[in-house]
Scaffold this motif. Structure first.
Motif, PDB file in Angstrom:
ATOM      1  N   GLN A 180      -2.661  -4.004  -9.639  1.00 14.61           N
ATOM      2  CA  GLN A 180      -3.452  -3.344  -8.592  1.00 14.61           C
ATOM      3  C   GLN A 180      -4.707  -4.145  -8.277  1.00 14.61           C
ATOM      4  OE1 GLN A 180      -2.828  -0.560  -6.742  1.00 14.61           O
ATOM      5  NE2 GLN A 180      -4.756  -0.882  -5.648  1.00 14.61           N
ATOM      6  N   THR A 205      -6.802  -4.187  -0.344  1.00 14.48           N
ATOM      7  CA  THR A 205      -6.470  -3.257  -1.418  1.00 14.48           C
ATOM      8  C   THR A 205      -4.991  -2.931  -1.385  1.00 14.48           C
ATOM      9  OG1 THR A 205      -8.680  -2.289  -1.465  1.00 14.48           O
ATOM     10  CG2 THR A 205      -6.864  -0.947  -2.326  1.00 14.48           C
ATOM     11  N   ALA A 206      -4.308  -3.174  -2.515  1.00  8.39           N
ATOM     12  CA  ALA A 206      -2.861  -2.968  -2.576  1.00  8.39           C
ATOM     13  C   ALA A 206      -2.390  -3.261  -3.994  1.00  8.39           C
ATOM     14  CB  ALA A 206      -2.135  -3.886  -1.596  1.00  8.39           C
ATOM     15  N   GLU A 232      -9.215  -4.000   3.274  1.00  9.80           N
ATOM     16  CA  GLU A 232      -7.799  -3.910   3.653  1.00  9.80           C
ATOM     17  C   GLU A 232      -6.880  -4.756   2.778  1.00  9.80           C
ATOM     18  OE1 GLU A 232     -10.400  -4.595   5.649  1.00  9.80           O
ATOM     19  OE2 GLU A 232      -9.872  -6.084   7.190  1.00  9.80           O
ATOM     20  N   THR A 282      -8.160  -3.580  -5.968  1.00  9.76           N
ATOM     21  CA  THR A 282      -8.948  -2.612  -5.209  1.00  9.76           C
ATOM     22  C   THR A 282     -10.228  -3.277  -4.746  1.00  9.76           C
ATOM     23  OG1 THR A 282      -8.050  -0.783  -6.516  1.00  9.76           O
ATOM     24  CG2 THR A 282     -10.055  -0.360  -5.243  1.00  9.76           C
ATOM     25  N   VAL A 307       0.864  -1.165   0.000  1.00  5.58           N
ATOM     26  CA  VAL A 307       0.000   0.000   0.000  1.00  5.58           C
ATOM     27  C   VAL A 307       0.905   1.220   0.000  1.00  5.58           C
ATOM     28  CG1 VAL A 307      -1.734   1.278   1.301  1.00  5.58           C
ATOM     29  CG2 VAL A 307      -1.831  -1.220   1.226  1.00  5.58           C
TER      30      VAL A 307
END
Length: 125
Positions: free
Chosen positions: A120, A90-91, A88, A122, A40
């Motif tokens: 990515q 998401t990265a 969480e 999301t 992140v």
């Protein structure tokens, strides 16, 4: 040297699933330890899962029972199946490889000398 190319990232709602793929191009096949990391912005890159074809397989506690990894040797592809995704998760996800046996310390960035460009993921809540 090898090249690692990730694909499969995208956007999904919480509770959904995504599958990431990492295709490795080997000039000469040797024994490689392969892993997925994620990062992140503003945070350190963290190890998610690790795998080698001698049976070493570890999963970080924060994704255990939700993420699994598999290796298709015929296609030189490492796949990360991500289920029950959370916001969480998401990265940016990266594939990594190193010409060695996997071992403790697999989640250290300096354990790998080959990295993909990232893909990515999301997850919206």
């Amino acid at each position: 040297a090898i090249q690692l190319v990730e694909s499969g990232g995208g956007s999904v709602q919480a509770g959904g699933s995504l599958r990431l793929s990492c295709v490795a191009s080997w000039h000469t096949y040797s024994h490689y330890c392969m892993a997925w990391f994620r990062q992140v912005p503003g945070q350190k890159r963290e190890g998610v899962v690790v795998f080698d074809d001698y049976g070493y397989n570890r999963t970080a506690d924060f994704v255990k029972d939700r993420f699994t990894v598999s290796w298709d040797r015929a296609k030189w592809t490492l796949t990360l199946q991500m289920n029950s995704l959370k916001a969480e998760d998401t990265a940016e996800y990266y594939c990594a490889a190193s010409a060695r046996y996997c071992s403790d310390g697999w989640d250290r960035i300096d354990a790998y000398n080959h990295w993909g460009q990232g893909t990515q993921v999301t997850v919206s809540s």
